[in-house]
Design a protein around this motif. Structure first.
Motif, PDB file in Angstrom:
ATOM      1  N   GLN A 182      55.604  32.130  40.565  1.00  0.00           N
ATOM      2  CA  GLN A 182      54.208  32.438  40.845  1.00  0.00           C
ATOM      3  C   GLN A 182      53.795  33.704  40.107  1.00  0.00           C
ATOM      4  N   THR A 183      52.707  33.629  39.357  1.00  0.00           N
ATOM      5  CA  THR A 183      52.225  34.788  38.611  1.00  0.00           C
ATOM      6  C   THR A 183      51.371  35.671  39.513  1.00  0.00           C
ATOM      7  N   PRO A 184      51.230  36.961  39.204  1.00  0.00           N
ATOM      8  CA  PRO A 184      51.876  37.678  38.095  1.00  0.00           C
ATOM      9  C   PRO A 184      53.402  37.783  38.271  1.00  0.00           C
ATOM     10  N   VAL A 242      49.699  34.362  26.773  1.00  0.00           N
ATOM     11  CA  VAL A 242      49.994  34.987  28.067  1.00  0.00           C
ATOM     12  C   VAL A 242      49.264  36.323  28.183  1.00  0.00           C
ATOM     13  N   ARG A 243      48.668  36.553  29.327  1.00  0.00           N
ATOM     14  CA  ARG A 243      48.011  37.839  29.590  1.00  0.00           C
ATOM     15  C   ARG A 243      49.073  38.822  30.087  1.00  0.00           C
ATOM     16  N   ASP A 257      49.275  37.733  33.843  1.00  0.00           N
ATOM     17  CA  ASP A 257      50.306  36.698  33.982  1.00  0.00           C
ATOM     18  C   ASP A 257      51.695  37.310  34.076  1.00  0.00           C
ATOM     19  N   VAL A 258      51.976  38.279  33.189  1.00  0.00           N
ATOM     20  CA  VAL A 258      53.306  38.883  33.130  1.00  0.00           C
ATOM     21  C   VAL A 258      53.180  40.390  32.974  1.00  0.00           C
ATOM     22  N   PHE A 263      57.953  30.254  33.014  1.00  0.00           N
ATOM     23  CA  PHE A 263      56.854  29.295  33.052  1.00  0.00           C
ATOM     24  C   PHE A 263      57.238  27.828  33.105  1.00  0.00           C
ATOM     25  N   ILE A 313      50.887  28.293  28.270  1.00  0.00           N
ATOM     26  CA  ILE A 313      49.713  28.454  29.120  1.00  0.00           C
ATOM     27  C   ILE A 313      48.602  29.001  28.238  1.00  0.00           C
ATOM     28  N   HIS A 343      44.556  30.681  28.366  1.00  0.00           N
ATOM     29  CA  HIS A 343      43.388  31.154  29.138  1.00  0.00           C
ATOM     30  C   HIS A 343      42.234  31.308  28.167  1.00  0.00           C
TER      31      HIS A 343
END
Length: 236
Positions: free
Chosen positions: A3-5, A35-36, A93-94, A225, A233, A235
Motif C-alpha cells: 500500500q502506497t506511500p 512514480v511520484r 508513491d514512494v 508494485f 504505474i 499518474h
C-alpha cells in the motif's frame, strides 16, 4: 503491491558502500516509471541536499523531477512523526530515505520500524562484510523486539563489485557470505564498480547508469508494485 506511500530506506552502519548514490539513482529510476517520489536526506553529511542545490543552480528549478528534503535523524519523536506523516501523504508513491552510516542516531529505530523496504548495500571485503553482518543482526533483533509492527522486507545489495579482485579463499568466503545474508533478506545481483556510478545527479536521467543498476532496481521495484507480472504505474 504494498500500500502506497511506500517507504524505502537505504541503510548500513558501514560507510562507503554506495548507499547515497544508490538512493539517488533509484529515485531517478522511479521517475522513468512514472512514480511520484520524494527523497529524505537523513545522512549526517546531507550529500543529496547539497547535490540538489548544485543541480538547481546548474539546471534551474523547472528541471526538478522530485522533492529532496533534509532531515536530522537524532530526534526519535520527530522521526516518528515524520514517518507517520509520510505514510499518510496521498501525493507520494514512494519515499526514499538515506539513513546515516551509523547506528548512534536515536531516530533510526522509528525509521527502520516504519520502513516497508530496507535496502542494504555492501561490498565484499574483510571489513565491510562483518560490519554488514552486525547490521543485519541488529535489524533482526529490532524486528523481534517490536513484533508484528515491523514488516520491512530487506534487499541486500552487493555493490561496487570488482570481479578482478579476490583470492580463491576470499571468493569462497564471499560466496558463503551471500548464503548467510540470504537468511535475512533477498540478496540481489551484484552491481559492478563503474565510473558512471560515481557521478550522481538529482535531476539527470539514468543514461549510462541504467544498464548497471536495472537488474537490481527491477527486483526492488517488483517488490513494491508488482504481483506476478511487471506493470508500470502512471499518474497522468
Amino acid at each position: 503491491m504494498i500500500q502506497t506511500p511506500v517507504i524505502v530506506t537505504f541503510a548500513n552502519q558501514k560507510g562507503g558502500v554506495g548507499k547515497t548514490t544508490l538512493c539517488v539513482t533509484f529515485a531517478n529510476y522511479l521517475v522513468t516509471k512514472g512514480v511520484r517520489a520524494v527523497v529524505v536526506d537523513c545522512d549526517f553529511q546531507h550529500s543529496i541536499m547539497k547535490c540538489r542545490k548544485a543541480d538547481i543552480k546548474k539546471y534551474g528549478e523547472e528541471a526538478v523531477p522530485y522533492d529532496v528534503l533534509a532531515y536530522e535523524a537524532n530526534d526519535k519523536q520527530a522521526m516518528t512523526a515524520l514517518m507517520e506523516k509520510l505514510h499518510n501523504d496521498p501525493s507520494i508513491d514512494v519515499v526514499l530515505m538515506d539513513s546515516p552510516g551509523s547506528l548512534k542516531a536515536e531516530g533510526l529505530i522509528p525509521m527502520f520500524v516504519n520502513s516497508d523496504i530496507i535496502v542494504v548495500p555492501f561490498h565484499y571485503d574483510l571489513v565491510t562484510v562483518p560490519s554488514t553482518a552486525s547490521f543485519l543482526l541488529f535489524i533482526d533483533r529490532l524486528r523481534k523486539a517490536v513484533g508484528g509492527r515491523m514488516k520491512a522486507r530487506l534487499f541486500i545489495v552487493p555493490n561496487l563489485h570488482d570481479g578482478r579482485v579476490g583470492k580463491r579463499s576470499e571468493l569462497e568466503l564471499w560466496e558463503n557470505t551471500g548464503k548467510t545474508f540470504a537468511n535475512y533478506g533477498l540478496v540481489t545481483d551484484k552491481i559492478p564498480k563503474r565510473a558512471d556510478m560515481e557521478r550522481f545527479s538529482t535531476v539527470a536521467e539514468l543514461d549510462m547508469q541504467a544498464g548497471i543498476v536495472s537488474p537490481v532496481f527491477d527486483k526492488i521495484y517488483a517488490g513494491i508494485f508488482v504481483d506476478g507480472t511487471p506493470k508500470d504505474i502512471n499518474h497522468q
